[in-house]
Design an enzyme around this catalytic site. Structure first.
Site, PDB file in Angstrom:
ATOM      1  N   ASP A  40      16.924  20.875  70.095  1.00  0.00           N
ATOM      2  CA  ASP A  40      17.690  21.578  71.308  1.00  0.00           C
ATOM      3  C   ASP A  40      18.659  20.371  72.359  1.00  0.00           C
ATOM      4  OD1 ASP A  40      16.632  23.748  71.511  1.00  0.00           O
ATOM      5  OD2 ASP A  40      14.925  23.501  72.680  1.00  0.00           O
ATOM      6  N   ALA A  41      17.684  18.922  72.302  1.00  0.00           N
ATOM      7  CA  ALA A  41      18.442  18.111  73.278  1.00  0.00           C
ATOM      8  C   ALA A  41      20.053  17.636  72.430  1.00  0.00           C
ATOM      9  CB  ALA A  41      17.658  17.027  73.354  1.00  0.00           C
ATOM     10  N   TYR A  43      22.192  20.031  70.589  1.00  0.00           N
ATOM     11  CA  TYR A  43      23.149  20.879  70.829  1.00  0.00           C
ATOM     12  C   TYR A  43      22.977  20.936  72.139  1.00  0.00           C
ATOM     13  CZ  TYR A  43      23.947  25.521  71.602  1.00  0.00           C
ATOM     14  OH  TYR A  43      24.652  27.236  72.364  1.00  0.00           O
ATOM     15  N   ASP A  44      22.650  20.638  73.015  1.00  0.00           N
ATOM     16  CA  ASP A  44      23.252  20.550  74.521  1.00  0.00           C
ATOM     17  C   ASP A  44      23.884  18.984  74.575  1.00  0.00           C
ATOM     18  OD1 ASP A  44      20.905  22.372  75.529  1.00  0.00           O
ATOM     19  OD2 ASP A  44      19.343  20.743  75.660  1.00  0.00           O
ATOM     20  N   GLU A 123      10.432  27.369  88.816  1.00  0.00           N
ATOM     21  CA  GLU A 123       9.703  27.552  87.275  1.00  0.00           C
ATOM     22  C   GLU A 123       9.816  26.836  85.686  1.00  0.00           C
ATOM     23  OE1 GLU A 123      11.129  31.703  86.837  1.00  0.00           O
ATOM     24  OE2 GLU A 123      12.180  31.390  85.845  1.00  0.00           O
ATOM     25  N   LYS A 125      10.290  26.127  81.705  1.00  0.00           N
ATOM     26  CA  LYS A 125      11.302  26.758  80.820  1.00  0.00           C
ATOM     27  C   LYS A 125      10.580  26.430  79.556  1.00  0.00           C
ATOM     28  CE  LYS A 125      15.948  26.354  79.689  1.00  0.00           C
ATOM     29  NZ  LYS A 125      15.603  26.488  77.916  1.00  0.00           N
ATOM     30  N   ASP A 127       9.479  27.390  75.470  1.00  0.00           N
ATOM     31  CA  ASP A 127      10.411  27.381  74.677  1.00  0.00           C
ATOM     32  C   ASP A 127      10.290  28.361  73.466  1.00  0.00           C
ATOM     33  OD1 ASP A 127      12.138  26.433  72.825  1.00  0.00           O
ATOM     34  OD2 ASP A 127      11.167  24.732  72.163  1.00  0.00           O
ATOM     35  N   ARG A 146      17.508  39.408  72.865  1.00  0.00           N
ATOM     36  CA  ARG A 146      18.461  38.682  73.792  1.00  0.00           C
ATOM     37  C   ARG A 146      20.163  38.647  72.557  1.00  0.00           C
ATOM     38  NH1 ARG A 146      18.956  33.741  77.262  1.00  0.00           N
ATOM     39  NH2 ARG A 146      18.718  32.212  75.536  1.00  0.00           N
ATOM     40  N   GLU A 185       9.604  35.277  78.455  1.00  0.00           N
ATOM     41  CA  GLU A 185       9.746  34.902  76.910  1.00  0.00           C
ATOM     42  C   GLU A 185       8.580  34.813  76.556  1.00  0.00           C
ATOM     43  OE1 GLU A 185      12.564  31.366  75.905  1.00  0.00           O
ATOM     44  OE2 GLU A 185      12.101  33.289  77.395  1.00  0.00           O
ATOM     45  N   TYR A 237       9.739  36.406  84.236  1.00  0.00           N
ATOM     46  CA  TYR A 237      10.257  35.723  84.907  1.00  0.00           C
ATOM     47  C   TYR A 237      11.319  36.270  85.471  1.00  0.00           C
ATOM     48  CZ  TYR A 237      12.662  33.962  80.587  1.00  0.00           C
ATOM     49  OH  TYR A 237      13.775  33.988  79.650  1.00  0.00           O
ATOM     50  N   LYS A 301      16.169  28.918  90.973  1.00  0.00           N
ATOM     51  CA  LYS A 301      15.958  30.297  90.736  1.00  0.00           C
ATOM     52  C   LYS A 301      16.733  29.559  92.849  1.00  0.00           C
ATOM     53  CE  LYS A 301      14.359  32.087  87.261  1.00  0.00           C
ATOM     54  NZ  LYS A 301      14.196  33.658  87.162  1.00  0.00           N
ATOM     55  N   LYS A 325      17.045  19.823  81.680  1.00  0.00           N
ATOM     56  CA  LYS A 325      16.229  19.371  80.577  1.00  0.00           C
ATOM     57  C   LYS A 325      15.400  18.180  80.651  1.00  0.00           C
ATOM     58  CE  LYS A 325      17.173  22.622  77.644  1.00  0.00           C
ATOM     59  NZ  LYS A 325      18.148  22.854  76.902  1.00  0.00           N
ATOM     60  N   CYS A 419      42.111  15.273  49.780  1.00  0.00           N
ATOM     61  CA  CYS A 419      41.419  16.546  50.180  1.00  0.00           C
ATOM     62  C   CYS A 419      40.005  16.517  48.601  1.00  0.00           C
ATOM     63  CB  CYS A 419      42.123  17.737  50.133  1.00  0.00           C
ATOM     64  SG  CYS A 419      41.426  19.602  50.401  1.00  0.00           S
ATOM     65  N   CYS A 422      40.509  20.158  46.818  1.00  0.00           N
ATOM     66  CA  CYS A 422      42.160  20.510  45.802  1.00  0.00           C
ATOM     67  C   CYS A 422      42.591  19.026  45.240  1.00  0.00           C
ATOM     68  CB  CYS A 422      42.751  21.096  46.888  1.00  0.00           C
ATOM     69  SG  CYS A 422      43.474  20.394  48.299  1.00  0.00           S
ATOM     70  N   CYS A 443      43.667  18.654  55.746  1.00  0.00           N
ATOM     71  CA  CYS A 443      44.495  18.344  54.450  1.00  0.00           C
ATOM     72  C   CYS A 443      45.528  19.344  54.207  1.00  0.00           C
ATOM     73  CB  CYS A 443      43.037  19.292  53.582  1.00  0.00           C
ATOM     74  SG  CYS A 443      44.118  20.365  51.468  1.00  0.00           S
ATOM     75  N   CYS A 449      44.797  25.383  48.520  1.00  0.00           N
ATOM     76  CA  CYS A 449      43.149  24.454  48.492  1.00  0.00           C
ATOM     77  C   CYS A 449      42.803  25.928  49.150  1.00  0.00           C
ATOM     78  CB  CYS A 449      43.280  23.346  49.908  1.00  0.00           C
ATOM     79  SG  CYS A 449      41.722  22.990  49.948  1.00  0.00           S
TER      80      CYS A 449
END
Length: 701
Positions: A40-41, A43-44, A123, A125, A127, A146, A185, A237, A301, A325, A419, A422, A443, A449
């Site tokens: 997750d980190a 990705y963040d 609240e 979070k 996972d 979701r 969740e 929630y 919130k 986070k 490349c 190709c 390329c 290609c």
């Protein structure tokens, strides 16, 4: 920290494209496959880098950017559910200062006085896997994931196996609303996760990386008995579609959830101001290790629901909520190989293949290196020991090289100048403005290609484009290599080509008579397609789903697009300006659209395609709003609402908000000290409204 403001527009566009593609791939892995490739980190860190890039270059912000979307499209294993109200994600904060800035944004938007307090509901979070539960007349009738925020998967039967989810709502204090969607969740307790993995290992079955993956994999089982055998839990929630809201604050509604029989996290509480909220974050963080469920932060919130209503939403997130986070985690591993991948635009992207390492419960086995400059700047080499960070900041995923562990025979990595697919030259173009080399090496093979051609074809048949059942990435590669499909048109001529071929598709490995018949039927079922999906399928640079829909909404047919941007249009300059006036279309998108539809080889391709495919004209959905489809310009100092609030409300009602006045403008809403825009509106005969007249119009007064 990376200086993104120094990038030229072209450099920024290319970086934006690369980051967006990488994030979308990770979205699909997380939301569709329940098998994330990065933490997750990490990705963040990618998402924050993209947001910072868009802040430095606002023209890059489009509706299809990952910063404007939620999750990924649902997979095909379950029936689809259209959410009555979108299930959005949250913006992230990574420091106390970020939270204080969030409070300042709330105050500015609402126009609050300094002495007006803002209370927040805090609240943990969780996972886990987000789910929405629809109750009608108090009975649980449908549950959904979701998905992409607008459309999820129907997992009603699976959710009914969870003890925390009541089949029927009852309350001694008041009547239950006729319609109410409870959101929350689904998670697996850590103790049950450990037991499950022990059992899985004994049976030689799949061992899950973390409780979140275990929960998602358990919930999305086609066999409900498997779901029922796992001890899944649910925290409520939030809510979605509702005939009535049972409370005036977030905390009051959650108290009602508890009355109805739902589990509400006991660590949740109301904070009278932001400093109390920050203290709540610290206390929850201290308790994290002792909890029997995974949390990765704290959500805050605005407690008052009337303020939530006014604040509304922006793109993929509510303005009234934010997730703080927890700090980043690090681990050390060995970089085994740097692999070069070639994308459909010809970009050569280096990927670090790592010795798998667990960072905070997530196994990390690869990392994106972005481009050759990053490799050179950090002197990253194959065989190096590197520090990997699950980061919540604009920091590269590979933080640093551990030099004292570098092998003696180590050599600097030489980025290929040809490349790997190709063999064509791979070059870094010069930016005409700055004179600097492009950040991305590409390329030059173009259509020769196979990596580019195949990736373009994969995009054409992808889920949000033509979505041809049975014609996925594997089949595209097979047909391309056998010279059966080289262009999109070939897909719709495949059946005819197969009939005249000595080597029939039914004889290919993995095929048979029935599979081939099903494939041809699926292709023929897609001979009619919506305009926005068709435009998206073309793979025009910078044009994703959101902008494809904007183009469809504004030009209505493929013929109109071809005519507007064709070489025979004497007013092409005017057409380009009108394209730029569409809210959400920036210069990069406008340039790409104009270039695509004016290129003769693209026009020839479209002529061939439309001889095989019926592209349906766009039809705007029915909407009771008096301003739906209207173009509105706000000017001057607004006194009855903030500018942000006015724009958000207009867009929610289906209006198009523009920053400039033209003959196509329907309304100009003029506040105090309106200047040149008001004058232009009057000269063009555009209807001018006061703030009160505008509010009367949209409220039906």
């Amino acid at each position: 920290m990376e200086d993104l403001t120094s990038l030229s527009l072209e450099e920024a566009e290319k970086l934006h494209k690369a980051l967006s593609k990488e994030i979308e791939q990770h979205n699909a892995a997380y939301y569709q496959k329940d098998d994330p490739e990065i933490s997750d980190a990490e990705y963040d860190a990618l998402m924050i880098r993209l947001k910072k890039l868009e802040e430095a270059h606002p023209d890059l912000i489009t509706q299809e950017s990952p910063t404007q979307k939620v999750g990924a499209a649902p997979s095909r294993g379950f029936g689809k559910v259209q959410h009555k109200m979108p299930m959005l994600s949250l913006d992230n904060a990574f420091s106390s200062d970020d939270l204080r800035e969030f409070e300042r944004r709330v105050r500015r938007f609402l126009g609050l006085k300094p002495d007006e307090d803002v209370s927040f509901f805090a609240e943990p979070k969780i996972d886990g896997l987000s789910a929405s539960l629809r109750y009608e007349n108090g009975r649980f009738v449908q549950g959904a994931t979701r998905g992409d925020g607008r459309e999820g998967e129907d997992i009603t039967d699976n959710l009914k196996t969870i003890a925390d989810i009541p089949d029927e709502l009852s309350s001694e204090s008041e009547l239950v609303p006729d319609v109410f969607e409870v959101r929350g969740e689904v998670y697996m307790p850590i103790s049950d996760f450990q037991t499950l993995n022990e059992t899985q290992a004994e049976k030689g079955a799949k061992v899950f990386a973390n409780p979140r993956n275990a929960a998602a994999g358990s919930l999305r089982q086609l066999d409900v008995k498997i779901t029922a055998s796992r001890n899944l839990r649910f925290f409520a929630y939030a809510w979605g579609d509702a005939s009535e809201i049972p409370g005036l604050t977030q905390s009051e509604v959650l108290a009602r959830f508890r009355d109805w029989g739902f589990s509400v996290n006991s660590l949740s509480n109301v904070c009278s101001n932001m400093e109390e909220a920050i203290d709540a974050y610290r206390k929850i963080e201290e308790l994290r290790a002792s909890l029997d469920y995974d949390i990765d932060g704290v959500v805050f919130k605005v407690n008052r629901l009337d303020w939530q209503e006014r604040l509304g939403f922006v793109s993929r997130s509510p303005r009234w909520a934010i997730a703080h986070k927890f700090p980043a985690e690090q681990a050390t591993t060995i970089l085994r190989e740097i692999e070069i991948q070639v994308g459909r635009t010809g970009a050569l992207t280096p990927v670090a293949r790592l010795e798998p390492v667990t960072v905070g419960g997530v196994v990390v086995s690869n990392a994106t290196l972005h481009n050759e400059d990053e490799i050179q700047r950090k002197d990253i080499r194959e065989g190096d020991t590197v520090v990997i960070q699950r980061a919540g900041d604009v920091i590269p995923q590979i933080v640093e090289v551990v030099l004292d562990k570098r092998p003696e025979e180590s050599k600097p990595y030489e980025f290929p100048t040809s490349c790997p697919v190709c063999g064509s030259h791979a070059v870094r173009e010069k930016n005409p403005t700055s004179g600097k080399d492009d950040a991305v090496r590409r390329c030059t093979g173009g259509l020769v290609c196979s990596a580019q051609a195949v990736e373009r074809l994969k995009h054409f048949v992808s889920r949000n484009a033509f979505d041809i059942d049975g014609l996925g990435a594997k089949q595209i590669e097979l047909f391309y290599n056998k010279d059966l499909v080289k262009t999109p048109v070939d897909i719709f001529r495949l059946e005819e080509k197969d009939k005249n071929s000595l080597t029939r598709i039914r004889n290919f490995e993995g095929f048979g008579e029935k599979a081939v018949t099903n494939l041809f039927n699926a292709i023929n079922d897609r001979r009619q397609i919506e305009l926005d999906r068709f435009v998206y399928a073309l793979g025009i640079r910078h044009v994703g789903q959101g902008n494809a829909r904007l183009l469809a909404k504004n030009y209505l047919s493929i013929d109109a697009l071809l005519e507007t941007f064709g070489p025979d249009n004497p007013d092409i300059g005017k057409a380009y300006v009108e394209l730029l006036e569409i809210d959400g279309i920036g210069a990069a998108v406008a340039d790409a659209v104009k270039e695509f539809f004016s290129e003769q080889h693209n026009r020839d391709l479209l002529k061939d395609l439309t001889s095989e495919v019926d592209v349906m004209a766009f039809e705007a959905p029915d909407d009771d709003s008096p301003v739906s489809g209207k173009t509105v310009v706000f000017t001057g100092s607004l006194e009855l609402m903030t500018r942000s609030e006015a724009k958000a409300k207009a867009e929610n009602l289906g209006a198009k908000v523009s920053g400039s006045v033209s003959a196509k403008t329907d309304y100009v809403v003029a506040g105090a000290k309106a200047g040149s825009k008001l004058a232009k509106a009057e000269s063009l005969g555009v209807q001018v409204l006061s703030e009160q007249e505008w509010l009367d119009l949209i409220s039906g007064g």
